[in-house]
Design a protein around this motif. Structure first.
Motif, PDB file in Angstrom:
ATOM      1  N   ILE A  26       1.315  -0.341  18.529  1.00 50.01           N
ATOM      2  CA  ILE A  26       0.900   1.056  18.690  1.00 50.01           C
ATOM      3  C   ILE A  26       1.543   1.900  17.584  1.00 50.01           C
ATOM      4  O   ILE A  26       0.888   2.727  16.958  1.00 50.01           O
ATOM      5  N   ARG A  27       2.829   1.673  17.332  1.00 50.25           N
ATOM      6  CA  ARG A  27       3.536   2.441  16.294  1.00 50.25           C
ATOM      7  C   ARG A  27       2.907   2.211  14.929  1.00 50.25           C
ATOM      8  O   ARG A  27       2.715   3.156  14.158  1.00 50.25           O
ATOM      9  N   VAL A  28       2.571   0.964  14.607  1.00 49.08           N
ATOM     10  CA  VAL A  28       1.922   0.663  13.323  1.00 49.08           C
ATOM     11  C   VAL A  28       0.601   1.414  13.224  1.00 49.08           C
ATOM     12  O   VAL A  28       0.293   2.030  12.194  1.00 49.08           O
ATOM     13  N   LEU A  29      -0.171   1.404  14.294  1.00 49.42           N
ATOM     14  CA  LEU A  29      -1.453   2.112  14.275  1.00 49.42           C
ATOM     15  C   LEU A  29      -1.256   3.615  14.134  1.00 49.42           C
ATOM     16  O   LEU A  29      -2.045   4.293  13.461  1.00 49.42           O
ATOM     17  N   GLU A  30      -0.209   4.153  14.752  1.00 46.26           N
ATOM     18  CA  GLU A  30       0.080   5.583  14.587  1.00 46.26           C
ATOM     19  C   GLU A  30       0.432   5.894  13.133  1.00 46.26           C
ATOM     20  O   GLU A  30      -0.009   6.912  12.593  1.00 46.26           O
ATOM     21  N   ILE A  31       1.223   5.029  12.520  1.00 47.29           N
ATOM     22  CA  ILE A  31       1.573   5.223  11.105  1.00 47.29           C
ATOM     23  C   ILE A  31       0.302   5.230  10.256  1.00 47.29           C
ATOM     24  O   ILE A  31       0.115   6.095   9.403  1.00 47.29           O
ATOM     25  N   LEU A  32      -0.573   4.258  10.512  1.00 49.28           N
ATOM     26  CA  LEU A  32      -1.804   4.166   9.726  1.00 49.28           C
ATOM     27  C   LEU A  32      -2.769   5.301  10.042  1.00 49.28           C
ATOM     28  O   LEU A  32      -3.582   5.678   9.192  1.00 49.28           O
ATOM     29  N   SER A  33      -2.682   5.857  11.229  1.00 50.11           N
ATOM     30  CA  SER A  33      -3.534   6.996  11.586  1.00 50.11           C
ATOM     31  C   SER A  33      -3.164   8.247  10.804  1.00 50.11           C
ATOM     32  O   SER A  33      -4.000   9.123  10.594  1.00 50.11           O
ATOM     33  N   ALA A  34      -1.907   8.315  10.393  1.00 54.76           N
ATOM     34  CA  ALA A  34      -1.413   9.514   9.714  1.00 54.76           C
ATOM     35  C   ALA A  34      -1.650   9.486   8.206  1.00 54.76           C
ATOM     36  O   ALA A  34      -1.367  10.466   7.523  1.00 54.76           O
ATOM     37  N   THR A  35      -2.187   8.384   7.704  1.00 54.51           N
ATOM     38  CA  THR A  35      -2.377   8.256   6.258  1.00 54.51           C
ATOM     39  C   THR A  35      -3.593   7.381   5.972  1.00 54.51           C
ATOM     40  O   THR A  35      -4.092   6.692   6.867  1.00 54.51           O
ATOM     41  N   ASP A  36      -4.056   7.418   4.732  1.00 54.95           N
ATOM     42  CA  ASP A  36      -5.195   6.564   4.373  1.00 54.95           C
ATOM     43  C   ASP A  36      -4.822   5.096   4.382  1.00 54.95           C
ATOM     44  O   ASP A  36      -5.621   4.244   4.767  1.00 54.95           O
ATOM     45  N   GLU A  37      -3.596   4.798   3.931  1.00 53.60           N
ATOM     46  CA  GLU A  37      -3.117   3.428   3.902  1.00 53.60           C
ATOM     47  C   GLU A  37      -1.601   3.442   3.801  1.00 53.60           C
ATOM     48  O   GLU A  37      -1.005   4.453   3.418  1.00 53.60           O
ATOM     49  N   ALA A  38      -0.996   2.311   4.143  1.00 51.76           N
ATOM     50  CA  ALA A  38       0.459   2.181   4.045  1.00 51.76           C
ATOM     51  C   ALA A  38       0.787   0.758   3.616  1.00 51.76           C
ATOM     52  O   ALA A  38       0.124  -0.193   4.032  1.00 51.76           O
ATOM     53  N   ARG A  63      -6.384  -9.769  13.617  1.00 55.89           N
ATOM     54  CA  ARG A  63      -7.173 -10.690  14.440  1.00 55.89           C
ATOM     55  C   ARG A  63      -8.109  -9.942  15.372  1.00 55.89           C
ATOM     56  O   ARG A  63      -9.247 -10.359  15.610  1.00 55.89           O
ATOM     57  N   TYR A  64      -7.642  -8.834  15.922  1.00 56.16           N
ATOM     58  CA  TYR A  64      -8.466  -8.063  16.854  1.00 56.16           C
ATOM     59  C   TYR A  64      -9.292  -6.984  16.164  1.00 56.16           C
ATOM     60  O   TYR A  64      -9.919  -6.162  16.826  1.00 56.16           O
ATOM     61  N   GLY A  65      -9.301  -6.994  14.836  1.00 57.40           N
ATOM     62  CA  GLY A  65     -10.188  -6.111  14.084  1.00 57.40           C
ATOM     63  C   GLY A  65      -9.772  -4.657  14.057  1.00 57.40           C
ATOM     64  O   GLY A  65     -10.599  -3.782  13.806  1.00 57.40           O
ATOM     65  N   LEU A  66      -8.493  -4.380  14.282  1.00 55.26           N
ATOM     66  CA  LEU A  66      -8.030  -2.995  14.325  1.00 55.26           C
ATOM     67  C   LEU A  66      -7.550  -2.486  12.973  1.00 55.26           C
ATOM     68  O   LEU A  66      -7.558  -1.270  12.734  1.00 55.26           O
ATOM     69  N   VAL A  67      -7.115  -3.384  12.100  1.00 56.44           N
ATOM     70  CA  VAL A  67      -6.675  -2.994  10.761  1.00 56.44           C
ATOM     71  C   VAL A  67      -7.308  -3.916   9.728  1.00 56.44           C
ATOM     72  O   VAL A  67      -7.749  -5.019  10.039  1.00 56.44           O
ATOM     73  N   SER A  68      -7.324  -3.436   8.503  1.00 59.97           N
ATOM     74  CA  SER A  68      -7.736  -4.270   7.376  1.00 59.97           C
ATOM     75  C   SER A  68      -6.645  -4.185   6.319  1.00 59.97           C
ATOM     76  O   SER A  68      -5.829  -3.249   6.329  1.00 59.97           O
TER      77      SER A  68
END
Length: 120
Positions: A26-38, A63-68
């Motif tokens: 969840i934290r990783v997704l929050e980080i990525l939500s705040a920026t274009d990429e990290a 694996r679950y298709g949430l990030v690239s």
């Protein structure tokens, strides 16, 4: 991971939530939500995780298709696979706030109950 022809939709949806089912993911997704990429290095700093642990969580999210991800030279950058992931996190945060508010109201009600006599 998501083979729509072979699984009922509710199972596919449950698999999506499996990808979300860890605080660091969840934290990783929050980080990525705040920026274009990290970069991985940026996320190590933000999460405080060791590289191997972060890598495992990123693997699950992929694996679950949430990030690239995209490698540029020796640096790997991650981004949300879909902007709706950020929307999902926002709605989850709003729901959490409501649940906490309700819980606090319940705790307040309990605190105002009369004292019970001590057991004999």
């Amino acid at each position: 991971m998501f083979k729509t022809g072979e699984q009922p939709l509710y199972e596919i949806k449950a698999n999506l939530f499996k990808g979300l089912a860890h605080p660091y993911r969840i934290r990783v997704l929050e980080i990525l939500s705040a920026t274009d990429e990290a970069s991985v290095a940026d996320m190590i700093v933000e999460t405080g995780l060791e590289a191997s642990h972060l890598s495992q969580h990123l693997s699950v999210l992929r694996r679950y298709g949430l990030v690239s991800s995209e490698r540029r030279a020796s640096i790997v950058y991650y981004r949300l696979a879909f902007p709706q992931v950020a929307d999902l996190l926002k709605v989850a945060r709003q729901l959490l706030a409501e649940l906490l508010r309700s819980s606090q109201e319940q705790q307040s009600t309990v605190q105002h109950l009369p004292e019970l006599p001590a057991a004999r």
